[in-house]
Design a protein around this motif. Structure first.
Motif: not given
Length: 192
Positions: A158-181
């Motif tokens: 919510g506070f890190i990953g969503m910023d990556f989506i807004i900034e269209r940084k898909l790889k960084a977002f996917l890394i956040c998903v993996l860490i959160s997972y």
């Protein structure tokens, strides 16, 4: 205690948001209410919250886990999509380098959850009292006293990953998903 806290929040809002009406007072309102949320969450008894006692047991068990055990557990979960959220155990083990106190762990966890949330309230809320009251009455019991694994995953997304989506940084977002997972499998719900 929560009822007293609600009365205190309303009193603070009266003096800082409605009576003084300055940006400095508004900022102090969010700082004080955040500190209250941290103290309520971090200083609670281990029998307050549905899972706090279970998390205390996990914390105590993790003291005996080896780093290699946690690493193998993490690799197994990531490669097979099975296992019991080893990222949470790993975060406990890392914390235990600095302190073996479960109380201090709860306080640090409460800071990790509440500070970013109250910063968002400060930045985005036009009605600070309502934002804080809704959180404290509807969500605080789960977010700050139960569901630590889910909350960690939610905060990361919510506070890190969503910023990556807004900034269209898909790889960084996917890394956040993996860490959160690795904290809670529900993080996969953010993929769509």
């Amino acid at each position: 205690m929560l009822k007293f806290n609600i009365v205190l929040i309303c009193a603070e809002a009266y003096f800082m948001l409605y009576r003084e009406k300055s940006e400095k007072a508004r900022k102090w309102f969010f700082i004080l209410t955040c500190i209250q949320a941290i103290l309520l969450s971090g200083l609670r008894h281990i029998h307050v919250g549905m899972d706090t006692y279970n998390y205390w047991n996990m914390f105590e068990r993790v003291k005996s886990y080896s780093w290699s055990y946690l690493w193998v557990s993490l690799k197994t979960m990531v490669s097979t999509y099975e296992g019991v959220e080893p990222g949470f155990y790993l975060s406990m083990k890392i914390f235990q380098i600095f302190s073996k106190s479960f109380r201090l762990y709860l306080i640090v966890f409460a800071c990790f959850v509440n500070i970013p949330l109250f910063v968002q309230f400060y930045r985005k809320s036009n009605e600070g009292l309502m934002s804080v009251l809704i959180y404290m009455t509807l969500f605080f019991a789960f977010v700050s006293t139960t569901g630590l694994r889910q909350t960690m995953a939610l905060v990361i997304m919510g506070f890190i990953g969503m910023d990556f989506i807004i900034e269209r940084k898909l790889k960084a977002f996917l890394i956040c998903v993996l860490i959160s997972y690795t904290f809670h499998k529900s993080a996969l719900a953010f993929l769509p």
